[in-house]
Motif scaffolding. Sequence first.
Motif, short mmCIF file in Angstrom:
data_model
loop_
_atom_site.label_atom_id
_atom_site.label_comp_id
_atom_site.label_asym_id
_atom_site.label_seq_id
_atom_site.Cartn_x
_atom_site.Cartn_y
_atom_site.Cartn_z
N ASP A 1 40.58 27.44 44.41
CA ASP A 1 40.70 29.00 45.12
C ASP A 1 39.82 29.34 46.02
O ASP A 1 39.88 29.40 47.11
CB ASP A 1 40.81 30.00 43.91
CG ASP A 1 42.12 29.73 42.85
OD1 ASP A 1 42.90 29.27 43.50
OD2 ASP A 1 42.04 30.26 41.96
N GLU B 1 38.25 37.88 51.89
CA GLU B 1 39.22 36.99 51.44
C GLU B 1 39.11 36.31 50.07
O GLU B 1 39.98 35.92 49.60
CB GLU B 1 38.89 35.83 52.44
CG GLU B 1 39.26 35.93 53.87
CD GLU B 1 37.87 36.36 54.61
OE1 GLU B 1 37.84 36.23 55.79
OE2 GLU B 1 36.79 36.95 53.93
N THR B 2 37.82 36.36 49.53
CA THR B 2 37.50 35.99 48.08
C THR B 2 37.49 37.27 46.99
O THR B 2 36.98 36.90 45.91
CB THR B 2 36.15 35.13 48.28
OG1 THR B 2 35.13 36.17 48.52
CG2 THR B 2 36.31 33.93 48.95
N ARG B 3 37.88 38.39 47.75
CA ARG B 3 37.80 39.49 46.59
C ARG B 3 38.53 39.06 45.17
O ARG B 3 38.10 39.51 44.06
CB ARG B 3 38.36 40.67 47.12
CG ARG B 3 37.93 41.79 46.58
CD ARG B 3 37.78 43.24 47.39
NE ARG B 3 36.86 43.11 48.65
CZ ARG B 3 36.98 43.52 49.49
NH1 ARG B 3 37.97 44.43 50.17
NH2 ARG B 3 35.90 43.51 50.59
N SER B 4 39.74 38.70 45.42
CA SER B 4 40.53 38.41 44.18
C SER B 4 39.91 37.35 43.28
O SER B 4 39.77 37.54 42.00
CB SER B 4 42.07 37.88 44.33
OG SER B 4 41.85 36.75 44.96
N VAL B 5 39.40 36.17 43.71
CA VAL B 5 38.76 35.36 43.06
C VAL B 5 37.41 35.89 42.38
O VAL B 5 36.86 35.54 41.51
CB VAL B 5 38.22 34.34 43.93
CG1 VAL B 5 37.57 33.13 42.94
CG2 VAL B 5 39.62 33.68 44.53
N TRP C 1 36.79 39.12 41.41
CA TRP C 1 37.15 39.56 40.27
C TRP C 1 37.38 38.82 39.14
O TRP C 1 37.19 39.03 37.70
CB TRP C 1 38.29 40.70 40.34
CG TRP C 1 37.57 41.83 41.51
CD1 TRP C 1 37.95 42.11 42.33
CD2 TRP C 1 36.41 42.64 41.09
NE1 TRP C 1 37.04 43.37 42.96
CE2 TRP C 1 36.06 43.64 42.13
CE3 TRP C 1 35.69 42.81 39.73
CZ2 TRP C 1 35.25 44.51 42.23
CZ3 TRP C 1 34.63 43.91 39.93
CH2 TRP C 1 34.38 44.72 40.88
N LYS C 2 38.21 37.89 39.36
CA LYS C 2 38.63 36.97 38.36
C LYS C 2 37.36 36.14 37.58
O LYS C 2 37.46 36.00 36.62
CB LYS C 2 39.68 35.80 38.82
CG LYS C 2 40.84 36.30 39.14
CD LYS C 2 41.87 35.22 39.87
CE LYS C 2 42.93 35.51 40.33
NZ LYS C 2 43.91 34.58 41.13
#
Length: 237
Positions: free
Chosen positions: A100, A17-21, A23-24
């Motif tokens: 986020d 669930e936090t994969r996008s955050v 990488w950011k």
Amino acid sequence: MILDAAALAARNLFAPETRSVFWKVLGLTALVLVALWLALRETFIAYAMPLIDGFIPDLPAWAGWLSFVFGILASIGLALGVALLMSSVTAIIAGLFLDDVAEVIEKRDYPDDPAGLAMPLLSSIATSLKFFCVVVLGNLVALMLLFIPGVNLIAFFLVNGYLLGREFFEFAAMRFRTPAEAKLFRSKHGGTIFLAGLVIAGFLAVPILNLLTPLFAAGLMVHLHKLLSARDPQFRS
């Protein structure tokens, strides 16, 4: 409670669930650190090198190895400078992504609780910049103590434990409380929050892994605020 929050935050680092955050945060942290390295390097070359050249006469050919040694020492010094700024970088990046992270944690781990309110973008940026300045000043104090044996490492952990614990907790608390109430709640549970801040400072001290400090710290304090709120439901400002 702190260990529970830290374990949940560590698990959250690599959750789908936090994969996008993830990488950011990782990408932005690395980018900012590279920019800081280049800025410190250019500042050193522009201002420090002329002074050093003025004090050191031309070396004979057989002593040219000294320049190589000096270059290594200068690189180590620049790396230490970037390391000291790591907590400040962590502060400003986490301020941008805490909401986020918090939204993911709240939906997944606390689905029956009311959702928190994200801080307005301008307020978030202003708070992050203020936090950045405070952490920079705190680490400058810690830097002055670096040359005192037995005090330097303790100063690093105490300064960053206090500042990171205080500010990250208030970031998390302000999703559910007014800024004034968040500060009062943080003051009431100051000892627990300081110990949690020491955990963040310890995470920050681990090379490579410390690139994920913003994500870990945000997750830890979101969980800690939830746990403290459940323990102290009657708190009022």
